[in-house]
Enzyme design. Structure first.
Site, PDB file in Angstrom:
ATOM      1  N   ASP A  86       0.822  -1.215   0.000  1.00 53.20           N
ATOM      2  CA  ASP A  86       0.000   0.000   0.000  1.00 53.20           C
ATOM      3  C   ASP A  86       0.857   1.265   0.000  1.00 53.20           C
ATOM      4  OD1 ASP A  86       0.357   0.829   3.019  1.00 53.20           O
ATOM      5  OD2 ASP A  86      -0.089  -1.314   3.015  1.00 53.20           O
ATOM      6  N   ASP A 155       6.429  -5.631   6.786  1.00 50.74           N
ATOM      7  CA  ASP A 155       5.058  -5.094   6.804  1.00 50.74           C
ATOM      8  C   ASP A 155       4.218  -6.082   5.995  1.00 50.74           C
ATOM      9  OD1 ASP A 155       2.738  -3.674   6.564  1.00 50.74           O
ATOM     10  OD2 ASP A 155       3.654  -1.880   5.735  1.00 50.74           O
ATOM     11  N   THR A 157       1.336  -9.471   5.408  1.00 50.36           N
ATOM     12  CA  THR A 157       0.023 -10.025   5.724  1.00 50.36           C
ATOM     13  C   THR A 157       0.200 -11.013   6.880  1.00 50.36           C
ATOM     14  OG1 THR A 157       0.522 -11.455   3.859  1.00 50.36           O
ATOM     15  CG2 THR A 157      -1.105  -9.765   3.472  1.00 50.36           C
TER      16      THR A 157
HETATM   17  N1  SAM Z   1      -0.562  -3.141   7.142  1.00 45.86           N
HETATM   18  C1  SAM Z   1      -0.958  -4.408   6.742  1.00 45.86           C
HETATM   19  C2  SAM Z   1      -1.471  -5.339   7.784  1.00 45.86           C
HETATM   20  O1  SAM Z   1      -0.780  -5.739   8.691  1.00 45.86           O
HETATM   21  O2  SAM Z   1      -2.636  -5.713   7.682  1.00 45.86           O
HETATM   22  C3  SAM Z   1      -0.034  -5.057   5.818  1.00 45.86           C
HETATM   23  C4  SAM Z   1      -0.135  -4.379   4.516  1.00 45.86           C
HETATM   24  S1  SAM Z   1       0.750  -4.857   3.172  1.00 45.86           S
HETATM   25  C5  SAM Z   1      -0.478  -4.550   1.992  1.00 45.86           C
HETATM   26  C6  SAM Z   1       1.088  -6.565   3.212  1.00 45.86           C
HETATM   27  C7  SAM Z   1       1.710  -6.991   1.890  1.00 45.86           C
HETATM   28  O3  SAM Z   1       2.607  -8.078   2.124  1.00 45.86           O
HETATM   29  C8  SAM Z   1       0.702  -7.488   0.860  1.00 45.86           C
HETATM   30  O4  SAM Z   1       0.592  -6.552  -0.180  1.00 45.86           O
HETATM   31  C9  SAM Z   1       1.278  -8.840   0.380  1.00 45.86           C
HETATM   32  O5  SAM Z   1       1.192  -9.011  -1.016  1.00 45.86           O
HETATM   33  C10 SAM Z   1       2.722  -8.721   0.854  1.00 45.86           C
HETATM   34  N2  SAM Z   1       3.388 -10.013   1.027  1.00 45.86           N
HETATM   35  C11 SAM Z   1       2.882 -11.145   1.580  1.00 45.86           C
HETATM   36  N3  SAM Z   1       3.788 -12.137   1.531  1.00 45.86           N
HETATM   37  C12 SAM Z   1       4.907 -11.613   0.957  1.00 45.86           C
HETATM   38  C13 SAM Z   1       6.187 -12.150   0.639  1.00 45.86           C
HETATM   39  N4  SAM Z   1       6.495 -13.431   0.890  1.00 45.86           N
HETATM   40  N5  SAM Z   1       7.104 -11.320   0.056  1.00 45.86           N
HETATM   41  C14 SAM Z   1       6.798 -10.027  -0.207  1.00 45.86           C
HETATM   42  N6  SAM Z   1       5.601  -9.477   0.055  1.00 45.86           N
HETATM   43  C15 SAM Z   1       4.661 -10.244   0.638  1.00 45.86           C
END
Ligand code: SAM
Length: 283
Positions: A86, A155, A157
Protein backbone atom coordinates in the site's frame (compact mmCIF):
# COMPACT_ATOMS: atom_id res chain seq x y z
CA UNK A 1 -30.59 -0.93 0.78
CA UNK A 2 -27.61 -1.13 3.15
CA UNK A 3 -24.25 -2.66 2.18
CA UNK A 4 -21.90 -3.92 4.90
CA UNK A 5 -18.32 -5.23 4.81
CA UNK A 6 -17.89 -7.98 7.41
CA UNK A 7 -14.73 -9.68 8.56
CA UNK A 8 -14.19 -12.43 11.13
CA UNK A 9 -12.01 -11.21 13.99
CA UNK A 10 -12.21 -14.66 15.53
CA UNK A 11 -14.27 -17.71 14.66
CA UNK A 12 -16.99 -16.35 16.96
CA UNK A 13 -16.60 -12.59 16.53
CA UNK A 14 -17.35 -10.39 13.52
CA UNK A 15 -16.54 -6.77 12.73
CA UNK A 16 -18.66 -4.81 10.21
CA UNK A 17 -18.40 -1.45 8.47
CA UNK A 18 -21.20 0.11 6.45
CA UNK A 19 -20.02 0.74 2.91
CA UNK A 20 -21.11 3.21 0.25
CA UNK A 21 -19.75 1.31 -2.74
CA UNK A 22 -17.12 -1.11 -3.94
CA UNK A 23 -14.31 0.81 -5.66
CA UNK A 24 -12.24 -2.15 -6.90
CA UNK A 25 -12.34 -5.93 -6.87
CA UNK A 26 -9.80 -8.25 -8.44
CA UNK A 27 -7.99 -11.55 -8.06
CA UNK A 28 -4.20 -11.46 -8.43
CA UNK A 29 -1.92 -14.49 -8.70
CA UNK A 30 -1.60 -14.37 -4.90
CA UNK A 31 -4.77 -13.03 -3.32
CA UNK A 32 -8.15 -11.36 -3.68
CA UNK A 33 -7.89 -7.56 -3.62
CA UNK A 34 -10.83 -5.28 -2.72
CA UNK A 35 -11.28 -1.58 -2.06
CA UNK A 36 -14.50 -0.16 -0.59
CA UNK A 37 -15.61 3.39 0.10
CA UNK A 38 -17.07 3.97 3.59
CA UNK A 39 -18.24 7.02 5.56
CA UNK A 40 -16.56 6.08 8.83
CA UNK A 41 -13.10 4.99 7.63
CA UNK A 42 -12.85 6.54 4.15
CA UNK A 43 -11.53 4.00 1.65
CA UNK A 44 -10.65 0.58 3.06
CA UNK A 45 -8.28 -1.86 1.37
CA UNK A 46 -8.62 -5.61 2.00
CA UNK A 47 -6.67 -8.73 0.95
CA UNK A 48 -8.47 -12.08 1.07
CA UNK A 49 -11.20 -10.50 3.21
CA UNK A 50 -8.89 -8.96 5.82
CA UNK A 51 -8.45 -5.21 6.28
CA UNK A 52 -4.90 -4.06 5.50
CA UNK A 53 -5.33 -0.31 5.56
CA UNK A 54 -8.07 2.29 5.97
CA UNK A 55 -7.70 5.97 5.20
CA UNK A 56 -8.83 6.88 8.71
CA UNK A 57 -6.53 4.76 10.88
CA UNK A 58 -3.51 3.88 8.67
CA UNK A 59 -1.47 6.65 10.33
CA UNK A 60 -1.33 4.64 13.56
CA UNK A 61 0.21 1.55 11.96
CA UNK A 62 2.62 3.44 9.71
CA UNK A 63 3.78 5.90 12.39
CA UNK A 64 4.60 3.10 14.77
CA UNK A 65 6.25 0.69 12.34
CA UNK A 66 8.60 3.44 11.08
CA UNK A 67 9.25 6.11 13.72
CA UNK A 68 10.07 3.72 16.57
CA UNK A 69 13.18 2.28 14.85
CA UNK A 70 14.09 5.61 13.22
CA UNK A 71 14.06 7.41 16.58
CA UNK A 72 16.09 4.61 18.17
CA UNK A 73 18.89 4.91 15.60
CA UNK A 74 18.84 8.25 13.72
CA UNK A 75 21.79 7.04 11.58
CA UNK A 76 19.70 4.55 9.62
CA UNK A 77 20.58 4.95 5.94
CA UNK A 78 19.76 1.71 4.15
CA UNK A 79 16.35 0.18 4.65
CA UNK A 80 14.69 -2.99 3.36
CA UNK A 81 10.89 -3.09 3.45
CA UNK A 82 9.15 -6.42 2.86
CA UNK A 83 5.49 -6.45 1.80
CA UNK A 84 3.95 -3.01 2.42
CA UNK A 85 2.36 -2.80 -1.03
CA UNK A 86 0.00 0.00 0.00
CA UNK A 87 3.06 2.28 0.30
CA UNK A 88 2.34 3.76 3.76
CA UNK A 89 5.57 2.51 5.32
CA UNK A 90 7.66 3.92 2.49
CA UNK A 91 5.78 7.23 2.73
CA UNK A 92 6.85 7.64 6.37
CA UNK A 93 10.44 6.53 5.67
CA UNK A 94 10.88 9.07 2.85
CA UNK A 95 10.25 11.87 5.35
CA UNK A 96 13.78 11.25 6.70
CA UNK A 97 16.30 13.14 4.54
CA UNK A 98 19.08 11.04 6.11
CA UNK A 99 17.84 7.78 4.54
CA UNK A 100 19.81 7.05 1.36
CA UNK A 101 18.16 3.90 0.00
CA UNK A 102 14.89 2.06 0.48
CA UNK A 103 14.50 -1.35 -1.16
CA UNK A 104 10.87 -2.45 -1.08
CA UNK A 105 10.08 -6.07 -1.96
CA UNK A 106 6.41 -6.79 -2.56
CA UNK A 107 5.39 -10.18 -3.92
CA UNK A 108 2.22 -8.91 -5.59
CA UNK A 109 2.68 -6.22 -8.26
CA UNK A 110 -1.10 -5.90 -8.57
CA UNK A 111 -1.37 -4.63 -4.95
CA UNK A 112 0.99 -1.76 -5.75
CA UNK A 113 -0.73 -0.94 -9.05
CA UNK A 114 -4.19 -0.91 -7.43
CA UNK A 115 -2.95 1.28 -4.53
CA UNK A 116 -1.22 3.72 -6.91
CA UNK A 117 -4.57 4.20 -8.60
CA UNK A 118 -7.04 4.02 -5.71
CA UNK A 119 -5.06 4.58 -2.49
CA UNK A 120 -2.95 7.68 -3.13
CA UNK A 121 -2.96 8.62 0.56
CA UNK A 122 -0.50 5.78 1.27
CA UNK A 123 1.13 5.18 -2.14
CA UNK A 124 2.11 8.84 -2.75
CA UNK A 125 5.86 8.42 -2.07
CA UNK A 126 6.52 5.18 -3.97
CA UNK A 127 8.10 7.20 -6.80
CA UNK A 128 10.68 8.84 -4.48
CA UNK A 129 14.06 8.47 -6.18
CA UNK A 130 15.58 6.65 -3.19
CA UNK A 131 12.97 3.86 -3.49
CA UNK A 132 13.77 0.69 -5.46
CA UNK A 133 10.73 -1.52 -6.03
CA UNK A 134 11.19 -5.27 -6.46
CA UNK A 135 8.23 -7.48 -7.29
CA UNK A 136 9.37 -10.79 -5.90
CA UNK A 137 9.18 -12.99 -2.84
CA UNK A 138 10.71 -11.21 0.16
CA UNK A 139 11.79 -14.56 1.62
CA UNK A 140 14.06 -15.31 -1.32
CA UNK A 141 15.24 -11.70 -1.62
CA UNK A 142 16.44 -11.48 1.97
CA UNK A 143 18.16 -14.88 1.82
CA UNK A 144 20.51 -13.47 -0.84
CA UNK A 145 21.65 -10.47 1.22
CA UNK A 146 24.43 -10.20 3.74
CA UNK A 147 25.51 -7.43 6.13
CA UNK A 148 23.72 -4.82 4.05
CA UNK A 149 20.87 -3.04 5.83
CA UNK A 150 20.55 -0.83 8.92
CA UNK A 151 16.84 -1.59 9.19
CA UNK A 152 14.46 -4.26 7.88
CA UNK A 153 10.73 -3.63 8.21
CA UNK A 154 8.44 -6.61 7.64
CA UNK A 155 5.06 -5.09 6.80
CA UNK A 156 3.37 -8.34 5.90
CA UNK A 157 0.02 -10.02 5.72
CA UNK A 158 -0.84 -12.60 8.41
CA UNK A 159 0.98 -15.99 8.47
CA UNK A 160 -1.38 -17.56 5.93
CA UNK A 161 -1.01 -17.50 2.14
CA UNK A 162 2.04 -15.68 0.70
CA UNK A 163 2.90 -14.16 4.11
CA UNK A 164 3.36 -17.53 5.85
CA UNK A 165 7.10 -17.81 5.17
CA UNK A 166 7.68 -14.35 6.68
CA UNK A 167 7.12 -15.83 10.15
CA UNK A 168 9.62 -18.71 10.03
CA UNK A 169 12.88 -19.24 11.92
CA UNK A 170 14.77 -19.44 8.61
CA UNK A 171 13.40 -16.08 7.49
CA UNK A 172 14.31 -14.35 10.76
CA UNK A 173 17.81 -15.78 10.64
CA UNK A 174 18.17 -14.60 7.01
CA UNK A 175 17.09 -11.13 8.22
CA UNK A 176 19.78 -11.29 10.92
CA UNK A 177 22.40 -12.06 8.24
CA UNK A 178 21.10 -9.31 5.92
CA UNK A 179 21.47 -6.68 8.67
CA UNK A 180 24.78 -5.00 9.49
CA UNK A 181 26.12 -4.80 13.04
CA UNK A 182 23.78 -1.88 13.87
CA UNK A 183 20.81 -3.73 12.41
CA UNK A 184 17.20 -3.47 13.59
CA UNK A 185 14.29 -5.69 12.53
CA UNK A 186 10.74 -4.45 13.04
CA UNK A 187 7.82 -6.65 12.10
CA UNK A 188 4.06 -6.59 12.38
CA UNK A 189 3.61 -9.05 15.21
CA UNK A 190 -0.09 -9.95 15.17
CA UNK A 191 -2.47 -9.51 18.10
CA UNK A 192 -2.39 -11.00 21.60
CA UNK A 193 -6.16 -11.08 22.05
CA UNK A 194 -7.97 -13.80 20.11
CA UNK A 195 -6.41 -17.28 20.16
CA UNK A 196 -5.67 -17.63 16.47
CA UNK A 197 -3.65 -14.40 16.36
CA UNK A 198 -2.10 -14.92 19.79
CA UNK A 199 -0.66 -18.28 18.74
CA UNK A 200 1.02 -16.71 15.70
CA UNK A 201 2.30 -13.86 17.85
CA UNK A 202 3.86 -16.14 20.47
CA UNK A 203 5.46 -18.34 17.84
CA UNK A 204 6.96 -15.34 16.02
CA UNK A 205 8.30 -13.86 19.22
CA UNK A 206 9.93 -17.09 20.36
CA UNK A 207 11.68 -17.55 17.02
CA UNK A 208 12.99 -13.99 16.89
CA UNK A 209 14.14 -14.13 20.50
CA UNK A 210 16.28 -17.18 19.72
CA UNK A 211 18.16 -15.29 17.01
CA UNK A 212 18.50 -11.64 18.09
CA UNK A 213 20.29 -10.52 21.29
CA UNK A 214 17.62 -7.84 21.85
CA UNK A 215 14.00 -8.73 21.23
CA UNK A 216 11.13 -6.55 22.50
CA UNK A 217 7.47 -6.14 21.70
CA UNK A 218 5.47 -2.90 21.61
CA UNK A 219 1.77 -2.25 21.31
CA UNK A 220 -0.61 -0.03 19.38
CA UNK A 221 -4.32 0.52 19.17
CA UNK A 222 -5.64 0.02 15.63
CA UNK A 223 -9.46 0.20 15.55
CA UNK A 224 -9.93 -1.87 12.37
CA UNK A 225 -7.58 -4.76 13.23
CA UNK A 226 -8.75 -7.85 15.09
CA UNK A 227 -9.60 -6.79 18.68
CA UNK A 228 -7.97 -3.40 18.03
CA UNK A 229 -4.97 -4.45 20.13
CA UNK A 230 -1.97 -4.99 17.86
CA UNK A 231 1.73 -5.63 18.46
CA UNK A 232 4.98 -4.91 16.67
CA UNK A 233 8.25 -6.76 17.23
CA UNK A 234 11.51 -4.82 17.68
CA UNK A 235 14.64 -6.99 17.41
CA UNK A 236 18.17 -5.74 17.09
CA UNK A 237 21.85 -6.56 17.29
CA UNK A 238 22.71 -3.74 19.69
CA UNK A 239 20.08 -1.01 20.05
CA UNK A 240 17.61 -1.09 22.91
CA UNK A 241 14.50 0.81 21.79
CA UNK A 242 13.91 2.40 25.20
CA UNK A 243 17.42 2.90 26.63
CA UNK A 244 18.90 4.10 23.35
CA UNK A 245 16.09 6.46 22.39
CA UNK A 246 17.44 9.99 21.99
CA UNK A 247 14.13 11.84 22.34
CA UNK A 248 15.67 15.28 21.84
CA UNK A 249 17.35 14.26 18.60
CA UNK A 250 14.07 12.96 17.17
CA UNK A 251 12.06 15.95 18.40
CA UNK A 252 14.59 18.32 16.84
CA UNK A 253 13.83 16.84 13.42
CA UNK A 254 10.48 18.65 13.62
CA UNK A 255 8.52 15.85 11.95
CA UNK A 256 4.77 16.21 12.48
CA UNK A 257 3.07 12.96 13.40
CA UNK A 258 -0.53 12.26 14.32
CA UNK A 259 0.11 9.22 16.57
CA UNK A 260 3.81 8.81 17.35
CA UNK A 261 5.62 10.89 19.95
CA UNK A 262 8.68 10.06 22.01
CA UNK A 263 6.73 9.60 25.28
CA UNK A 264 4.42 7.15 23.55
CA UNK A 265 7.51 5.41 22.10
CA UNK A 266 8.65 4.57 25.63
CA UNK A 267 5.14 3.80 26.89
CA UNK A 268 4.34 1.45 24.00
CA UNK A 269 6.94 -1.02 25.32
CA UNK A 270 5.10 -1.29 28.67
CA UNK A 271 2.89 -4.34 28.15
CA UNK A 272 -0.16 -5.68 30.00
CA UNK A 273 0.59 -8.62 32.32
CA UNK A 274 -1.35 -11.12 30.22
CA UNK A 275 0.77 -10.22 27.18
CA UNK A 276 4.02 -10.48 29.15
CA UNK A 277 2.89 -13.92 30.36
CA UNK A 278 2.29 -15.02 26.78
CA UNK A 279 5.71 -13.82 25.66
CA UNK A 280 7.51 -15.57 28.48
CA UNK A 281 5.63 -18.80 28.17
CA UNK A 282 6.77 -21.64 25.90
CA UNK A 283 4.45 -22.26 22.98
N1 SAM B 1 -0.56 -3.14 7.14
C1 SAM B 1 -0.96 -4.41 6.74
C2 SAM B 1 -1.47 -5.34 7.78
O1 SAM B 1 -0.78 -5.74 8.69
O2 SAM B 1 -2.64 -5.71 7.68
C3 SAM B 1 -0.03 -5.06 5.82
C4 SAM B 1 -0.14 -4.38 4.52
S1 SAM B 1 0.75 -4.86 3.17
C5 SAM B 1 -0.48 -4.55 1.99
C6 SAM B 1 1.09 -6.56 3.21
C7 SAM B 1 1.71 -6.99 1.89
O3 SAM B 1 2.61 -8.08 2.12
C8 SAM B 1 0.70 -7.49 0.86
O4 SAM B 1 0.59 -6.55 -0.18
C9 SAM B 1 1.28 -8.84 0.38
O5 SAM B 1 1.19 -9.01 -1.02
C10 SAM B 1 2.72 -8.72 0.85
N2 SAM B 1 3.39 -10.01 1.03
C11 SAM B 1 2.88 -11.14 1.58
N3 SAM B 1 3.79 -12.14 1.53
C12 SAM B 1 4.91 -11.61 0.96
C13 SAM B 1 6.19 -12.15 0.64
N4 SAM B 1 6.49 -13.43 0.89
N5 SAM B 1 7.10 -11.32 0.06
C14 SAM B 1 6.80 -10.03 -0.21
N6 SAM B 1 5.60 -9.48 0.06
C15 SAM B 1 4.66 -10.24 0.64
Amino acid sequence: MELWYTENHSEEVRFSIKINKQVYSGQSNFQRIDIFDTNEFGKIFTLDGLIMVTEKDEFIYHDMIVHVPMATNPDIKKVLVIGAGDGGTVRELTRYKTIERIDMVEIDRQVVEVCLEHFKQTSCALNDKRVNLYFEDGIKFVSQKSNEYDLIIVDSTDPIGPGEGLFTRQFYSDCFAALNENGILVNQHESPYYDMYAKAMKRAHKRIEEIFPISKVYQVHIPTYSSGHWLFGFASKKYDPVKDLDANAWNNLGLETKYYNTDLHIGSFALPNYVMDMLNRDC
